[in-house]
Every structure is written in C-alpha cells, then in structure tokens.
Design a protein around this motif. Sequence first.
Motif, PDB file in Angstrom:
ATOM      1  N   GLY A 231     -18.947   0.844 -25.854  1.00 22.30           N
ATOM      2  CA  GLY A 231     -18.665   0.066 -24.656  1.00 22.30           C
ATOM      3  C   GLY A 231     -17.206  -0.307 -24.488  1.00 22.30           C
ATOM      4  O   GLY A 231     -16.882  -1.068 -23.559  1.00 22.30           O
ATOM      5  N   ARG A 232     -16.337   0.230 -25.326  1.00 21.30           N
ATOM      6  CA  ARG A 232     -14.911  -0.085 -25.224  1.00 21.30           C
ATOM      7  C   ARG A 232     -14.089   1.194 -25.319  1.00 21.30           C
ATOM      8  O   ARG A 232     -14.502   2.179 -25.932  1.00 21.30           O
ATOM      9  N   ALA A 233     -12.937   1.173 -24.693  1.00 19.28           N
ATOM     10  CA  ALA A 233     -12.006   2.304 -24.721  1.00 19.28           C
ATOM     11  C   ALA A 233     -10.588   1.751 -24.802  1.00 19.28           C
ATOM     12  O   ALA A 233     -10.341   0.555 -24.558  1.00 19.28           O
ATOM     13  N   LEU A 234      -9.655   2.612 -25.141  1.00 20.07           N
ATOM     14  CA  LEU A 234      -8.253   2.225 -25.268  1.00 20.07           C
ATOM     15  C   LEU A 234      -7.420   3.098 -24.352  1.00 20.07           C
ATOM     16  O   LEU A 234      -7.408   4.328 -24.488  1.00 20.07           O
ATOM     17  N   LEU A 235      -6.755   2.478 -23.404  1.00 21.78           N
ATOM     18  CA  LEU A 235      -5.868   3.173 -22.473  1.00 21.78           C
ATOM     19  C   LEU A 235      -4.435   2.965 -22.917  1.00 21.78           C
ATOM     20  O   LEU A 235      -3.978   1.830 -23.076  1.00 21.78           O
ATOM     21  N   ARG A 236      -3.720   4.048 -23.140  1.00 26.19           N
ATOM     22  CA  ARG A 236      -2.311   4.012 -23.531  1.00 26.19           C
ATOM     23  C   ARG A 236      -1.485   4.656 -22.432  1.00 26.19           C
ATOM     24  O   ARG A 236      -1.813   5.756 -21.974  1.00 26.19           O
ATOM     25  N   LEU A 237      -0.443   3.983 -22.021  1.00 24.52           N
ATOM     26  CA  LEU A 237       0.423   4.532 -20.972  1.00 24.52           C
ATOM     27  C   LEU A 237       1.824   3.986 -21.132  1.00 24.52           C
ATOM     28  O   LEU A 237       2.046   2.951 -21.783  1.00 24.52           O
ATOM     29  N   GLN A 238       2.757   4.708 -20.547  1.00 20.55           N
ATOM     30  CA  GLN A 238       4.155   4.294 -20.572  1.00 20.55           C
ATOM     31  C   GLN A 238       4.459   3.445 -19.345  1.00 20.55           C
ATOM     32  O   GLN A 238       4.169   3.846 -18.213  1.00 20.55           O
TER      33      GLN A 238
END
Length: 601
Positions: A231-238
């Motif tokens: 139920g969780r995710a990790l979004l990585r962005l600049q």
Amino acid sequence: MTAPRMGKGELVSRKLPLGEGETARTACAPGLLRTGVEEKTGDVLTAAVLARRVGWAADLVSGMAAGLLAAHWDAADVSLLASGVDAGGRALPSNAWMALRRLGWSAAPAAGVRVNDRIVRMAQEQAGRTLRSAKWRADLTAGVLATWPAEPGRRTPGEWDAVREAVPGGRDLPSSVITSRTRQIAAFTEKHGRLPVDVFELEAAPRIARMLLLSACDGQQATIVRGDDPGRALLRLQLPCRPDPRSYRDWAWVACPVTLPPTVPPGAVLHLPTLRLHSGRVRADLAYTHAVPKDRRAGHTIALGVDWGLNTLLSAGAVRLHDDGRITALGTGGMFRAAGVLAKQHRLRRESEHLHARTGHYQRLIGDSDSHSLAGKHAVLTEEARHISARRSNLNDALAASAARWAVDQALAAGASVIYVEDLRSLEARGMGRTHNTRLSQTVRGQIVERMRHLAAETGIAVVTVPARGTSRHCPRCLVPLRHRKAPDRPTAPGWKWALCPNPECGWQGDRERAPGRTGAHGVSRRWTAGVEAHQARLTEASCLSVHHQWSVRARGTCRRGTPSKSLAPQRAGTRFRPGASRQRAVRSRATGGGTFALLC
C-alpha cells in the motif's frame, strides 16, 4: 545529471502478466505528497516546502509550454501536428514531445536558467497535447461556420442535417455541443460585426496549467518504486532548490513516500504520476495498469436497464432474454433516490446565484477604482462564492460516485453482463418553467455514466448507451406498444402516468416511470451494427416482437444512434409535447438531424 543509486525497494516492472479471459486496463487514482527527503543532505521537507519546490518546477515547465503553444496556435501548425505525418512523409510518434521534436518545434527556458532535457520534454508534452486537442475544436468550428444558419438560435431540420454532415462525426455528436459552439460564434459576431475566420480567432491560446507530466520523463528525472508494504510507494524526482536554477547543482533528488489508495490493486503496475498544485498541496494523479476480466461483445442474455428520472434519479431493472425470444423481468427493480442531496444542491445553487448577483452589483459600483469602500466586501463575497462553487462540485462528485456504484452493484447482483443506459446527451431543459428547467440542467448524468463505465470495467461488464426513443413506449416484457391512462382506477381519464400492455398473453401494467428493465428489454431485444461509414449505424430489425436478437457491442462499449426502422421512425422534426403529459414528466428535446425526440423520463 544522473540519478543516484536506488534505495530499498524494487523498480516496478512495466510487464503485466495476463491470464485467459483477462485484459489490461489503465486507470488513475488520486494521491497526496505530504513530505519529502532531500537525498543529498538528508533534510526533511515539509508539505509547504515541497509544494514550493514543485511549484518552481511547474513554473519552469508552464513558462516554456506557454511560449511553445503561443508560437504554434494557428490552423496550419495544428493541422500539421494532427495529420500524424511530418514533412518527409514519415509517421509522427504517438508521444507528443517526440512528435514536436520531429517537427522541429523546440522550447527553451529563460536566459540564465539551466534545466535538463527532461524538463523540456514535459513542456513539449503538455503543449503538444493541447495542440492536438485543438484540432477537434477547429474542425467543429469550421463545420458550424460553413453551414451558418439564417437564425442561429433556431436551426431548421435541413440546417441540422447540413451541420452534422459538415462536422466530422457529426451524426453522433450531441446537439448541445453544436448549440454551444453556435452561441459562442454568435457572441463573437455581435461584438465584431462579422463571423470569425476559425477557432484560433475565436479563442485565444489556452492557459497552461501548473503541473508536471512525469510520464514524459525517464529514470534520469523521476522513478517510482514499491516497498515491502503493497500500500505504499516511493516517488523520487529532481526538483530545483531555487526558482531560477543557474546550474545543475541547483537541482536535487527528493524522495517522497506515497500512500496508495485502496483502489490500487497490490499487483498493479505503477506509472509515473502527474503532479498538480492545489490549495498549497501537491496532489498526484497515480496511473496504474492492472488485469481485469474482458467484457463480452455479444451474446448478452441478462441485462440491466437504467433509466433517468426527476423524482428518482435512477431506476433500474434486470431482464433475461430466453432462447425463444421471450423477455422476463428479474425481480421488481430498484430506484436510487437522492432527495436530500438534491435539496442541498439546489440550496447551494440559490446561494451561489445570490452571491454572484451581489458581487456583480458591487463590481459595477466599484468600477475601476482601487480604493472604493466596497472593495473589501467585494473580495469577501467573491471568496465565499468560490467556496460554495467548490462545495457544489464536491457534492456532484459524491452523488455521481454513489449513483454509479449503486447501478453496478445492481448489475452484479442480477448477474448481468451489460448495462444499458438511456442516451440523453442531446437533452435540453427549456420551455418547462424555471423550476423544472433547473432540475433537469443540474443533473450529473454525464458524470454518472463515466463513473459507471469505470466501475463496470473492473468486473467485465459492458456499459452501452442506447437511443432513448422507444424505451418508454414499449412494454418491458413483450415490447408491444403500451397504452396509457392517468391512474389504474381512472380508465377513461387521459394521461401518461399509468401504462398497460394490450397484449393478452402479457398483461403487464405499472407506473411508467418505474417500469423495471424497460431500457434493458429495449436493448437486449435489438441488434445495432456499425455500417461501412465510421459514423453511421442501422437498426437491423423492423419489428419489436422478433425472435432471439442480441446486441453487438462495439469495442468502446457504446452504441451509436442510427436511423430507426420504419415502425419506430421519428416524428416531425421540431420541439413538441406528448398530448396529456404533465410538465413534470414531459421533457423537451430539440429535434436535430440525428433524430432526438420528445421523451418521458
């Protein structure tokens, strides 16, 4: 700039395993970015700081997209992009940013600002999507201008036929779309004394929204990973560290945990979301792909018919089509009543109209003065009107979701494989008094149908919109034309409230508005087939009492309105009421070349 080494978690695979009888479906769910961590320094970013950094990136993207859109907002460039072929005769890519680069339409940030190529991609993608969507409006406006009527407020049947032939897909286009575009052109003509050349003179370039289309990027700008918790995710962005980054050192990787809504299945494939700023928060449109059962294209024997009404928003009934052609009702049907919600909706509408009238009066008194004594009151009332508009929008969304969920649950309980819904897109509320006109125009039929399609696709149920003509005229059991009276105990009083079937073998009778499955019976007993032309449909059976016939559902799950058979030919073109119908039940529908009729809800 290259992305640093990934942390814990696995990159989401784009391949979705499908079983027999399953198909892939892409949907979208709302999400919220509440915090973030700058990976290089380990600093925790609050929601306000994260929104500010996302806003800086969105400003860079929207600025480049606005310049690109303004430079190519003309008929020649939009037609070139929509043609799908470049100057060398090669097919343009489906991605908008790749198509714009093939055509040589580039974008650049302001002088002294340094961005990577993925930021430019997002600007090109946003501008390209907007330009591609303008092609349909351009063709619609050109068709209306080419067949401009003598009286713009009232087209004749011949003028309706002409405009539908001139507009691509005009035979399937709701008359309200053509009418609204006609009103827009008429307002331009009244102001300038002439007709506009095209839509690009009629409309200015659209405003670019502040959002980040991360789907146009790759791993060098953004990634999304799942953790141990499904139920969780990790979004990585600049994201930029300042509003005007001068070098790549002014950009930093930020990790943002995302709580997935319960509607996202654990095995769904996640895609890069779209980030939007709303009320100081960063909202994410989380796209995902998952496996769902395939809907059946033909062979439907159990169907759910959904009818629209005034007092009851929805009424539904299930029917079964037997091998010998008989149609039997499954149960007594059900009704979705939302009297409390509709009453609150009308109260908010009256408050909104009162506030808009007061703000308009204050604006006329203030004029161009900045120091007027009423300026403060005007600002307060404007904010209150905006707040009430937001409440009305949220109420409509909740009503549409509840009604759609109820209809799909009825279909699941009955074991139906298809839902037939009356097509009232061309319905115009006019000529019935202020109260009933408002009640008709404020309904959220379009939102309900869209939500219904979304929910039904999860379970493999097809949703088909059927022409409304004939759904209330014929018996829901045997499809014989009904006879009507005012009430069951008043056989000689003229009226349309109570319906009786004259077929002695059937003998059905009941309230006209509550006839269960009338739309389902009308749908399951007929077969509409798409002709050679893309926008033509033809009714293949001439009798309502024909033997076993079934619907052939198109891939998109809709049925286009075509030319009825001779026994169901439309009446004389024009607006009319059925004799004996009361104002509450009779609905005016302006006759168009596509065949819209006077209906009874």
